[in-house]
Design a protein around this motif. Structure first.
Motif, PDB file in Angstrom:
ATOM      1  N   TYR A 114       0.868  -1.171   0.000  1.00 42.97           N
ATOM      2  CA  TYR A 114       0.000   0.000   0.000  1.00 42.97           C
ATOM      3  C   TYR A 114       0.905   1.222   0.000  1.00 42.97           C
ATOM      4  CZ  TYR A 114      -4.310   2.598   0.901  1.00 42.97           C
ATOM      5  OH  TYR A 114      -5.395   3.423   0.789  1.00 42.97           O
ATOM      6  N   THR A 117       0.169   5.892   2.050  1.00 47.78           N
ATOM      7  CA  THR A 117      -0.675   5.717   3.234  1.00 47.78           C
ATOM      8  C   THR A 117      -0.898   7.034   3.960  1.00 47.78           C
ATOM      9  OG1 THR A 117       1.255   5.109   4.579  1.00 47.78           O
ATOM     10  CG2 THR A 117      -0.033   3.305   3.587  1.00 47.78           C
ATOM     11  N   LYS A 120      -4.329   7.900   3.017  1.00 48.08           N
ATOM     12  CA  LYS A 120      -5.404   6.898   3.079  1.00 48.08           C
ATOM     13  C   LYS A 120      -6.427   7.325   4.125  1.00 48.08           C
ATOM     14  CE  LYS A 120      -4.170   3.391   6.480  1.00 48.08           C
ATOM     15  NZ  LYS A 120      -5.239   3.775   7.347  1.00 48.08           N
ATOM     16  N   VAL A 132       3.976  -1.364   3.593  1.00 48.12           N
ATOM     17  CA  VAL A 132       3.360  -0.045   3.702  1.00 48.12           C
ATOM     18  C   VAL A 132       4.402   1.041   3.444  1.00 48.12           C
ATOM     19  CG1 VAL A 132       2.194   1.519   5.302  1.00 48.12           C
ATOM     20  CG2 VAL A 132       1.658  -0.920   5.344  1.00 48.12           C
TER      21      VAL A 132
END
Length: 142
Positions: A114, A117, A120, A132
């Motif tokens: 991901y 972040t 997010k 991450v």
């Protein structure tokens, strides 16, 4: 037997096929992915460029600059506007396909990482085992 993954746009005018195992599956909340999907994040399923083919229909291309200042060629159905595929300056031999555009049973690939972040949604919880990154990793191959 080699894996075959097919999908297409909302109106059915464009169809694609990708073969083999994805090189990477990423979820991302950068500004481009949020705007491209009209959602909180985008899911990108990357294959070798040579393993992706457009089976029918025409795609229109829009080039933009990423937050890192690199180009992204986004391609979408010229009839319904569904964003389906893209190429990135820093991954020239890869082709990204929209994770939500695949047909069943391959409609969801588990993200391996991901990125972005920092933007997010706070309510989103990430599963264990996902790499991450606060922004774009220093090297695209990370």
């Amino acid at each position: 037997m080699e894996e075959v993954h097919e999908g297409g746009c909302a109106c059915g005018g464009v169809r694609f096929r990708a073969t083999g195992t994805p090189k990477r599956v990423s979820a991302c909340s950068c500004e481009w992915c949020r705007k491209r999907t009209g959602s909180a994040l985008g899911v990108s399923v990357y294959f070798d460029e040579g393993n992706v083919e457009i089976l029918q229909g025409k795609l229109k291309t829009y080039r933009l600059k990423s937050e890192a200042g690199r180009w992204i060629d986004s391609q979408f159905c010229e009839d319904c506007g569904t964003a389906l595929t893209w190429t990135l300056e820093f991954l020239p031999d890869w082709r990204g396909l929209a994770g939500g555009a695949f047909d069943k049973p391959h409609s969801w690939f588990k993200p391996q990482r991901y990125v972005f972040t920092r933007t997010k949604p706070d309510w989103m919880k990430l599963p264990d085992g996902v790499d991450v990154f606060d922004g774009m990793p220093a090297t695209p191959q990370d």
